[in-house]
Design an enzyme around this catalytic site. Structure first.
Site, PDB file in Angstrom:
ATOM      1  N   ARG A  41       2.059  -8.245   4.546  1.00 38.41           N
ATOM      2  CA  ARG A  41       2.832  -7.048   4.196  1.00 38.41           C
ATOM      3  C   ARG A  41       4.341  -7.338   4.082  1.00 38.41           C
ATOM      4  O   ARG A  41       5.067  -6.510   3.546  1.00 38.41           O
ATOM      5  CB  ARG A  41       2.535  -5.940   5.206  1.00 38.41           C
ATOM      6  CG  ARG A  41       3.065  -4.554   4.878  1.00 38.41           C
ATOM      7  CD  ARG A  41       2.622  -3.984   3.548  1.00 38.41           C
ATOM      8  NE  ARG A  41       1.191  -3.767   3.392  1.00 38.41           N
ATOM      9  CZ  ARG A  41       0.519  -2.669   3.791  1.00 38.41           C
ATOM     10  NH1 ARG A  41       1.163  -1.685   4.369  1.00 38.41           N
ATOM     11  NH2 ARG A  41      -0.792  -2.577   3.584  1.00 38.41           N
ATOM     12  N   MET A  75     -11.965   3.598  15.658  1.00 34.70           N
ATOM     13  CA  MET A  75     -11.018   2.748  14.933  1.00 34.70           C
ATOM     14  C   MET A  75     -11.675   2.092  13.719  1.00 34.70           C
ATOM     15  O   MET A  75     -12.847   1.713  13.770  1.00 34.70           O
ATOM     16  CB  MET A  75     -10.467   1.672  15.873  1.00 34.70           C
ATOM     17  CG  MET A  75      -9.597   2.260  16.945  1.00 34.70           C
ATOM     18  SD  MET A  75      -8.186   3.081  16.176  1.00 34.70           S
ATOM     19  CE  MET A  75      -7.705   4.175  17.477  1.00 34.70           C
ATOM     20  N   GLY A  76     -10.873   1.972  12.646  1.00 31.40           N
ATOM     21  CA  GLY A  76     -11.401   1.364  11.430  1.00 31.40           C
ATOM     22  C   GLY A  76     -12.041   2.370  10.484  1.00 31.40           C
ATOM     23  O   GLY A  76     -12.559   1.979   9.435  1.00 31.40           O
ATOM     24  N   HIS A 114       0.814  -1.224   0.000  1.00 33.89           N
ATOM     25  CA  HIS A 114       0.000   0.000   0.000  1.00 33.89           C
ATOM     26  C   HIS A 114       0.842   1.265   0.000  1.00 33.89           C
ATOM     27  O   HIS A 114       0.693   2.124   0.881  1.00 33.89           O
ATOM     28  CB  HIS A 114      -0.943  -0.014   1.204  1.00 33.89           C
ATOM     29  CG  HIS A 114      -2.210   0.742   0.981  1.00 33.89           C
ATOM     30  ND1 HIS A 114      -2.863   1.427   1.960  1.00 33.89           N
ATOM     31  CD2 HIS A 114      -2.947   0.940  -0.143  1.00 33.89           C
ATOM     32  CE1 HIS A 114      -3.947   1.996   1.478  1.00 33.89           C
ATOM     33  NE2 HIS A 114      -4.013   1.714   0.196  1.00 33.89           N
ATOM     34  N   HIS A 173      -8.692   7.621   6.743  1.00 34.97           N
ATOM     35  CA  HIS A 173      -7.443   7.206   6.106  1.00 34.97           C
ATOM     36  C   HIS A 173      -6.671   8.447   5.685  1.00 34.97           C
ATOM     37  O   HIS A 173      -7.290   9.429   5.266  1.00 34.97           O
ATOM     38  CB  HIS A 173      -7.739   6.330   4.873  1.00 34.97           C
ATOM     39  CG  HIS A 173      -6.565   5.538   4.444  1.00 34.97           C
ATOM     40  ND1 HIS A 173      -5.609   6.037   3.589  1.00 34.97           N
ATOM     41  CD2 HIS A 173      -6.156   4.290   4.776  1.00 34.97           C
ATOM     42  CE1 HIS A 173      -4.686   5.122   3.416  1.00 34.97           C
ATOM     43  NE2 HIS A 173      -4.988   4.051   4.119  1.00 34.97           N
ATOM     44  N   ASP A 214      -9.313  -2.226   7.768  1.00 36.29           N
ATOM     45  CA  ASP A 214      -9.341  -2.897   9.068  1.00 36.29           C
ATOM     46  C   ASP A 214     -10.765  -3.093   9.587  1.00 36.29           C
ATOM     47  O   ASP A 214     -11.003  -3.950  10.437  1.00 36.29           O
ATOM     48  CB  ASP A 214      -8.524  -2.100  10.090  1.00 36.29           C
ATOM     49  CG  ASP A 214      -7.067  -2.050   9.689  1.00 36.29           C
ATOM     50  OD1 ASP A 214      -6.548  -3.099   9.277  1.00 36.29           O
ATOM     51  OD2 ASP A 214      -6.464  -0.964   9.750  1.00 36.29           O
ATOM     52  N   HIS A 244      -2.294   2.428  12.737  1.00 31.64           N
ATOM     53  CA  HIS A 244      -1.865   1.708  11.514  1.00 31.64           C
ATOM     54  C   HIS A 244      -2.439   0.294  11.603  1.00 31.64           C
ATOM     55  O   HIS A 244      -3.646   0.116  11.676  1.00 31.64           O
ATOM     56  CB  HIS A 244      -0.340   1.784  11.458  1.00 31.64           C
ATOM     57  CG  HIS A 244       0.297   1.373  10.166  1.00 31.64           C
ATOM     58  ND1 HIS A 244      -0.400   1.129   9.019  1.00 31.64           N
ATOM     59  CD2 HIS A 244       1.614   1.170   9.842  1.00 31.64           C
ATOM     60  CE1 HIS A 244       0.446   0.791   8.044  1.00 31.64           C
ATOM     61  NE2 HIS A 244       1.680   0.801   8.527  1.00 31.64           N
ATOM     62  N   ARG A 264     -10.017  -0.980  -0.896  1.00 32.99           N
ATOM     63  CA  ARG A 264      -9.992  -2.402  -0.542  1.00 32.99           C
ATOM     64  C   ARG A 264     -11.229  -2.843   0.232  1.00 32.99           C
ATOM     65  O   ARG A 264     -11.472  -4.033   0.416  1.00 32.99           O
ATOM     66  CB  ARG A 264      -8.737  -2.681   0.305  1.00 32.99           C
ATOM     67  CG  ARG A 264      -7.452  -2.252  -0.385  1.00 32.99           C
ATOM     68  CD  ARG A 264      -6.308  -2.084   0.586  1.00 32.99           C
ATOM     69  NE  ARG A 264      -6.553  -1.033   1.564  1.00 32.99           N
ATOM     70  CZ  ARG A 264      -5.742  -0.707   2.554  1.00 32.99           C
ATOM     71  NH1 ARG A 264      -4.611  -1.366   2.714  1.00 32.99           N
ATOM     72  NH2 ARG A 264      -6.043   0.266   3.400  1.00 32.99           N
TER      73      ARG A 264
HETATM   74  N1  COA Z   1     -12.850   8.774  13.988  1.00 32.38           N
HETATM   75  C1  COA Z   1     -13.305  10.023  14.239  1.00 32.38           C
HETATM   76  N2  COA Z   1     -12.876  11.101  13.565  1.00 32.38           N
HETATM   77  C2  COA Z   1     -11.970  10.905  12.603  1.00 32.38           C
HETATM   78  C3  COA Z   1     -11.455   9.643  12.290  1.00 32.38           C
HETATM   79  C4  COA Z   1     -11.929   8.549  13.028  1.00 32.38           C
HETATM   80  N3  COA Z   1     -11.485   7.333  12.800  1.00 32.38           N
HETATM   81  N4  COA Z   1     -10.561   9.754  11.289  1.00 32.38           N
HETATM   82  C5  COA Z   1     -10.505  11.046  10.976  1.00 32.38           C
HETATM   83  N5  COA Z   1     -11.346  11.739  11.773  1.00 32.38           N
HETATM   84  C6  COA Z   1     -11.569  13.179  11.761  1.00 32.38           C
HETATM   85  C7  COA Z   1     -10.385  13.883  12.358  1.00 32.38           C
HETATM   86  O1  COA Z   1     -10.520  13.998  13.773  1.00 32.38           O
HETATM   87  C8  COA Z   1     -10.447  15.203  11.677  1.00 32.38           C
HETATM   88  O2  COA Z   1     -11.442  16.003  12.289  1.00 32.38           O
HETATM   89  P1  COA Z   1     -11.229  17.583  12.511  1.00 32.38           P
HETATM   90  O3  COA Z   1     -11.078  18.137  11.129  1.00 32.38           O
HETATM   91  O4  COA Z   1     -12.457  17.985  13.223  1.00 32.38           O
HETATM   92  O5  COA Z   1      -9.978  17.703  13.321  1.00 32.38           O
HETATM   93  C9  COA Z   1     -10.952  14.852  10.296  1.00 32.38           C
HETATM   94  O6  COA Z   1     -11.613  13.615  10.424  1.00 32.38           O
HETATM   95  C10 COA Z   1      -9.846  14.728   9.271  1.00 32.38           C
HETATM   96  O7  COA Z   1      -8.985  13.666   9.626  1.00 32.38           O
HETATM   97  P2  COA Z   1      -7.396  13.782   9.658  1.00 32.38           P
HETATM   98  O8  COA Z   1      -6.987  14.045  11.059  1.00 32.38           O
HETATM   99  O9  COA Z   1      -6.901  14.739   8.649  1.00 32.38           O
HETATM  100  O10 COA Z   1      -6.975  12.344   9.236  1.00 32.38           O
HETATM  101  P3  COA Z   1      -5.469  11.838   9.205  1.00 32.38           P
HETATM  102  O11 COA Z   1      -5.095  11.722   7.798  1.00 32.38           O
HETATM  103  O12 COA Z   1      -4.540  12.587  10.057  1.00 32.38           O
HETATM  104  O13 COA Z   1      -5.664  10.450   9.949  1.00 32.38           O
HETATM  105  C11 COA Z   1      -5.951   8.234  10.423  1.00 32.38           C
HETATM  106  C12 COA Z   1      -5.778   9.254   9.313  1.00 32.38           C
HETATM  107  C13 COA Z   1      -5.980   6.842   9.778  1.00 32.38           C
HETATM  108  C14 COA Z   1      -4.761   8.311  11.382  1.00 32.38           C
HETATM  109  C15 COA Z   1      -7.262   8.519  11.178  1.00 32.38           C
HETATM  110  O14 COA Z   1      -8.336   8.492  10.272  1.00 32.38           O
HETATM  111  C16 COA Z   1      -7.497   7.562  12.320  1.00 32.38           C
HETATM  112  O15 COA Z   1      -6.949   7.754  13.422  1.00 32.38           O
HETATM  113  N6  COA Z   1      -8.302   6.488  12.083  1.00 32.38           N
HETATM  114  C17 COA Z   1      -8.533   5.479  13.102  1.00 32.38           C
HETATM  115  C18 COA Z   1      -7.410   4.450  13.115  1.00 32.38           C
HETATM  116  C19 COA Z   1      -7.452   3.516  11.948  1.00 32.38           C
HETATM  117  O16 COA Z   1      -8.490   2.974  11.616  1.00 32.38           O
HETATM  118  N7  COA Z   1      -6.285   3.299  11.344  1.00 32.38           N
HETATM  119  C20 COA Z   1      -6.133   2.409  10.218  1.00 32.38           C
HETATM  120  C21 COA Z   1      -5.808   3.176   8.979  1.00 32.38           C
HETATM  121  S1  COA Z   1      -5.782   2.128   7.559  1.00 32.38           S
END
Ligand code: COA
Length: 377
Positions: free
Chosen positions: A338, A258-259, A188, A262, A313, A223, A271
């Site tokens: 991976r 969580m989940g 990825h 992105h 996820d 992640h 995916r």
């Molecule tokens: N739950 C709640 N809010 C979420 C969120 C989630 N899972 N993912 C993003 N947001 C919100 C952020 O808080 C942000 O809100 P704001 O603008 O009010 O501050 C907005 O959506 C934009 O998100 P951003 O912080 O720019 O996303 P990022 O690119 O920094 O983060 C992740 C990406 C994956 C780290 C994030 O979505 C996350 O923590 N997800 C949960 C963990 C997860 O499932 N990881 C697996 C990734 S494959």
């Protein structure tokens, strides 16, 4: 370079080129070496995809047969490595146990300090692909007080993993769902763990050190660890009737769910449809629709309220749970897949290496003089 713009989290920064995969969020697509991942998941076994990721082309039948022979013949781990796994605290997280096991495997490689060429590293990559499932399964059984089950050499990669964990190979529907998850998790782009492996490689460190670093990065819940966190979340919700309120409360309390979300995909993870299809098939197969129903309500509520879509996820966590696996084993499955992408990136980095060494903007104290210890207050 005098650009002082700070790209927090390297957001939007193109660090290097790669010919391995392309993430195309604008059309919601991901290709490995040009092939859409959805097509690979439907039509190819994980072993074919591993070959593709490493060699750039899908294998012919003869190439696949030779590759499978090689992978199957290398599934055993040494007695010493098995003993190390059996010395690991039973309470350890399986990702920590795996990190140590891969590190030990590296020390068993007598040529490690002498050879770093691409052909040797490809052989090491195939060996890690073959042995990592054995390490994962060995720890899985050890901590439950169960006997180690040696790998079989006469069955495929996914089938053998079930054999080593449960002592039997399940129905073909279950094997296919697991195999699909491996294909989808294989590669990825410059995600956090892959980038970690490239950073480590860029200092001319060895392939095992890079993979160990990748495992450390992948463990985090932002992640790879998210697939475990998703299942804990679904268990916390418990019933479909509670799902909508649970999500509304989580959003009101500004919890990270969580989940979902992105860094690259903002309109859905390419995916997810494929994995969701196989998660549904697992629900049909087991006759237990609860996790599917809860997932559907959570996803619909999140999209309606915040337009944040599920990532891979989200369906893979409950799919693994319905296959009967312990939750904290889910992230090691991600490693089993991976390892292909990581090692392809390690070899690509080596082929055109430049030390990865970014800059930072200092925000600490201004320059000051040292006061000798006896004069300090
Ligand atoms: N739950 C709640 N809010 C979420 C969120 C989630 N899972 N993912 C993003 N947001 C919100 C952020 O808080 C942000 O809100 P704001 O603008 O009010 O501050 C907005 O959506 C934009 O998100 P951003 O912080 O720019 O996303 P990022 O690119 O920094 O983060 C992740 C990406 C994956 C780290 C994030 O979505 C996350 O923590 N997800 C949960 C963990 C997860 O499932 N990881 C697996 C990734 S494959």
């Amino acid at each position: 370079m005098s650009d002082e713009t700070i790209h927090h989290g390297l957001d939007g920064v193109i660090v290097d080129t790669t010919a391995i995969s392309k993430v195309m969020p604008e059309i919601n697509s991901l290709v490995y070496r040009g092939y859409p991942v959805q097509e690979l998941a439907e039509h190819c076994r994980f072993e074919e995809v591993a070959w593709l990721i490493w060699n750039g082309e899908l294998p012919s039948a003869a190439q696949l047969a030779e590759f499978q022979k090689s992978e199957r013949s290398q599934r055993d781990i040494s007695k010493d490595l098995l003993a190390v796994i059996h010395k690991t605290p039973r309470t350890a997280h399986p990702m920590d146990a795996l990190r140590t096991a891969v590190s030990f495997l590296g020390m068993e490689d007598a040529e490690l300090e002498k050879k770093h060429d691409a052909a040797t590293n490809l052989k090491r990559s195939v060996a890690m692909l073959a042995k990592i499932p054995t390490m994962v399964a060995a720890f899985y059984r050890f901590r439950k007080g169960q006997e180690f089950i040696p790998p079989r050499k006469d069955i495929g990669f996914a089938e053998n993993f079930f054999h080593m964990v449960f002592g039997k190979v399940p129905a073909s529907e279950v094997v296919k769902a697991f195999d699909v998850s491996l294909v989808l998790y294989a590669e990825h782009g410059f995600n956090a763990s892959t980038f970690t492996t490239r950073v480590i490689t860029s200092s001319l460190s060895d392939i095992y050190s890079a993979v160990v670093g990748g495992i450390g990065s992948l463990k985090g819940p932002l992640h790879g660890g998210a697939n475990e966190a998703v299942m804990h979340l679904l268990l916390e919700v418990g019933e479909p009737s509670r799902a909508k309120d649970w999500m509304l409360t989580a959003l009101r309390e500004k919890r990270v769910v969580m989940g979902f979300g992105h860094r690259v995909y903002k309109n859905g993870d390419s995916r997810v449809p494929t994995m969701t299809k196989y998660m549904r098939q697992m629900a049909d197969f087991t006759g237990n629709k609860k996790w599917l129903e809860i997932s559907d309500i959570l996803a619909a509520t999140m999209i309606e309220q915040k337009n944040i879509h599920p990532n891979l996820d989200f369906p893979s966590g409950p799919a693994y749970y319905m296959m009967g696996f312990d939750i904290d084993m889910f992230t090691p499955f991600f490693v089993m897949a991976r390892i292909t992408g990581w090692t392809a990136h390690i070899m690509e980095q080596q082929a055109n290496n430049r030390l990865i060494r970014p800059l930072s903007k200092y925000t600490g104290a201004g320059e000051r003089r040292v006061v000798k210890l006896e004069q300090r207050k």
